[in-house]
Design a protein around this motif. Structure first.
Motif, PDB file in Angstrom:
ATOM      1  N   ASP A   1       0.999   4.114  -2.936  1.00 25.32           N
ATOM      2  CA  ASP A   1       0.752   5.522  -2.629  1.00 25.32           C
ATOM      3  C   ASP A   1       1.912   6.385  -3.111  1.00 25.32           C
ATOM      4  O   ASP A   1       1.698   7.491  -3.635  1.00 25.32           O
ATOM      5  CB  ASP A   1       0.549   5.685  -1.120  1.00 25.32           C
ATOM      6  CG  ASP A   1       0.324   7.136  -0.721  1.00 25.32           C
ATOM      7  OD1 ASP A   1      -0.705   7.699  -1.120  1.00 25.32           O
ATOM      8  OD2 ASP A   1       1.192   7.696  -0.025  1.00 25.32           O
TER       9      ASP A   1
ATOM     10  N   TYR B   1       0.821  -1.214   0.000  1.00 26.96           N
ATOM     11  CA  TYR B   1       0.000   0.000   0.000  1.00 26.96           C
ATOM     12  C   TYR B   1       0.857   1.267   0.000  1.00 26.96           C
ATOM     13  O   TYR B   1       0.577   2.227  -0.743  1.00 26.96           O
ATOM     14  CB  TYR B   1      -0.934   0.005   1.215  1.00 26.96           C
ATOM     15  CG  TYR B   1      -1.961  -1.095   1.185  1.00 26.96           C
ATOM     16  CD1 TYR B   1      -2.984  -1.106   0.247  1.00 26.96           C
ATOM     17  CD2 TYR B   1      -1.906  -2.143   2.107  1.00 26.96           C
ATOM     18  CE1 TYR B   1      -3.926  -2.127   0.217  1.00 26.96           C
ATOM     19  CE2 TYR B   1      -2.853  -3.164   2.082  1.00 26.96           C
ATOM     20  CZ  TYR B   1      -3.858  -3.145   1.132  1.00 26.96           C
ATOM     21  OH  TYR B   1      -4.782  -4.165   1.101  1.00 26.96           O
ATOM     22  N   ASP B   2       1.881   1.304   0.831  1.00 25.68           N
ATOM     23  CA  ASP B   2       2.737   2.494   0.889  1.00 25.68           C
ATOM     24  C   ASP B   2       3.436   2.736  -0.436  1.00 25.68           C
ATOM     25  O   ASP B   2       3.595   3.886  -0.869  1.00 25.68           O
ATOM     26  CB  ASP B   2       3.773   2.338   2.004  1.00 25.68           C
ATOM     27  CG  ASP B   2       3.135   2.347   3.383  1.00 25.68           C
ATOM     28  OD1 ASP B   2       2.048   2.934   3.521  1.00 25.68           O
ATOM     29  OD2 ASP B   2       3.713   1.762   4.320  1.00 25.68           O
TER      30      ASP B   2
ATOM     31  N   ARG C   1       1.911   9.503  -5.827  1.00 23.86           N
ATOM     32  CA  ARG C   1       2.465  10.831  -5.550  1.00 23.86           C
ATOM     33  C   ARG C   1       3.440  11.267  -6.650  1.00 23.86           C
ATOM     34  O   ARG C   1       3.545  12.450  -6.969  1.00 23.86           O
ATOM     35  CB  ARG C   1       3.167  10.837  -4.186  1.00 23.86           C
ATOM     36  CG  ARG C   1       2.210  10.697  -3.017  1.00 23.86           C
ATOM     37  CD  ARG C   1       2.918  10.730  -1.678  1.00 23.86           C
ATOM     38  NE  ARG C   1       1.984  10.520  -0.588  1.00 23.86           N
ATOM     39  CZ  ARG C   1       1.259  11.482  -0.018  1.00 23.86           C
ATOM     40  NH1 ARG C   1       1.377  12.720  -0.451  1.00 23.86           N
ATOM     41  NH2 ARG C   1       0.432  11.201   0.973  1.00 23.86           N
TER      42      ARG C   1
END
Length: 475
Positions: free
Chosen positions: A84, A80-81, A88
């Motif tokens: 993300d 998930y990180d 970005r």
């Protein structure tokens, strides 16, 4: 003639747009040590710093266990990180496109039709004898050929420079997340193997102690052992049995933690069934300290943030100077659609505009001060990231060296305690010694074996931490 004049004015303005206010970026001078701090020892010393570094290896060259490699591949696709961080980067790339577009002329088209009917009873009543049509139709079409701010002082170019730096910073942050994910998966995987090994040792010890308890019960039945001997043997069985659920709990919770890193629901984690320090390269050269500044993605991200803050100073300073914008359009206006693009209906406009701040109550000055303070803050963060990197490398090198030394000594202790346990039980079964000495030897051996597995785990994790500290894993 007027069109040529407008073009000449625009060309002259573009020729003047080479000036750029604000400081150009220069990398700050940072004191770099000549070598990493390592333990001062003559035994099993780490290799000296050379040009080659552990971080130069790809993550699958460092972590050679196939199940671990499969887990890392899944994490790189589903974490998930990391997803993300990729979003970005896309956000920063789109923002760069938006910011850069302001440097170029904008072209658009517009058109409208207006249909009206005059009232005979309006503010200006039409006489009854008025026979002309009360309907009025009006059409307009235009091509806005020029909507352009001349970047005389480099304000737009500095803004683009800052947006580009933000994009690069976001991309380096993405690589930092990759490094973190790879190292965290490896560390959790090794912890699972270590807990599996502890569980196996405990289960094996439990089986041995139950056999010993059975033997003690038999000896008591024949009057050779006492009830105290039986209770002491039961104590060892119960203490070992109690530790097994706790180990199983740690294993299951570690699997759940890894499942989150893998971007999936809690479940079992496939892994090897053995635990060995051979899962990573035995030698861990650190490389040259100067290379750390170029390899660590968090340092590169901090530098790009500093570049963006430096560019914002130019944006703030450019607001002091006149801003020139050009607007031009060409089209037609007519009450008849058929003649909208005919010669008499043609229309054009060219509007140069000059804006110069005169009094802003300190807003412009404080904007510059703010940008300069933000640049100073970004430089401090950059320097701190470098100092933190050197500390992390030093800590990892020390941890690897000391845990390796501890493992060697602990292995000697386990070997000695295995021999002691064998001799103690032989003496007890031969009636030469008490059971207490045999039970003490058994307890000491189990504790030493579990400690050895924990030290092995610490040695593996120290390599993972060093690999991350050196900036490896994102290639």
């Amino acid at each position: 003639m007027k069109t040529y004049l407008a073009i000449a004015i625009a060309a002259a303005a573009l020729a003047l747009s080479g000036c750029t206010v604000g400081p150009d970026y220069r990398r700050p001078q940072v004191a770099v040590p000549t070598g990493f701090r390592t333990p001062q020892t003559t035994e099993t010393a780490l290799p000296e710093s050379v040009a080659a570094s552990l971080a130069d290896l790809k993550w699958f060259e460092v972590f050679r266990d196939p199940p671990l490699q499969d887990l890392i591949k899944v994490a790189l696709a589903r974490n998930y990180d990391l997803r993300d961080a990729v979003a970005r980067v896309d956000e920063a790339r789109a923002n760069l496109g938006i910011t850069r577009s302001n440097q170029y002329p904008q072209v658009s088209a517009s058109g409208d039709l207006q249909f009206t009917r005059l009232s005979r009873n309006g503010q200006f009543p039409l006489p009854a004898s008025f026979v002309a049509s009360q309907n009025r139709n009006w059409g307009e079409a235009a091509l806005n050929l020029l909507s352009f701010q001349i970047d005389l002082w480099g304000q737009l170019r500095r803004a683009t420079e800052g947006a580009r730096a933000n994009l690069l910073s976001a991309d380096w942050n993405r690589k930092t997340v990759i490094t973190t994910v790879v190292s965290q998966i490896a560390a959790d995987y090794f912890q699972l193997l270590e807990l599996d090994s502890e569980l196996e040792i405990s289960q094996s010890t439990l089986a041995t102690r139950r056999a010993s308890l059975q033997l003690t019960n038999d000896r008591q039945g024949h009057g050779i052992a006492t009830l105290l001997d039986v209770r002491q043997a039961e104590q060892l069985v119960d203490s070992t049995a109690e530790s097994i659920p706790e180990l199983e709990q740690q294993i299951e919770q570690t699997e759940d933690q890894m499942s989150l890193l893998l971007g999936k629901n809690p479940g079992n984690i496939e892994r090897a069934r053995t635990f060995s320090v051979d899962y990573v390269p035995p030698e861990v050269p650190a490389g040259l300290p100067s290379a750390l500044l170029e390899r660590r993605p968090d340092i590169r991200a901090a530098e790009q943030a500093m570049i963006a803050a430096n560019a914002n100073i130019g944006v703030a300073k450019a607001a002091y100077f006149p801003q020139i914008s050009l607007t031009g359009s060409i089209g037609g206006q007519s009450s008849s659609l058929a003649t909208l693009f005919a010669g008499p209906a043609g229309a054009w406009s060219f509007v140069p505009q000059l804006t110069q701040p005169i009094f802003t109550a300190g807003r412009l000055k404080n904007n510059v001060r703010l940008a300069q303070a933000q640049r100073e803050d970004a430089q401090i963060a950059y320097e701190k990231s470098i100092a933190t990197a050197f500390q992390e490398v030093s800590d990892a090198l020390i941890a690897h060296q000391r845990t390796r030394e501890s493992r060697v000594e602990q292995q000697k202790l386990v070997t000695a305690l295995e021999d002691r346990k064998r001799l103690a039980y032989a003496r007890y079964q031969g009636g030469v010694d008490t059971q207490l000495n045999a039970l003490d030897a058994d307890r000491d051996l189990l504790s030493a074996e579990l400690t050895l597995e924990q030290i092995r785990y610490g040695e593996l994790v120290s390599v993972v931490q060093l690999y991350k500290a050196l900036g490896g894993g994102w290639q």
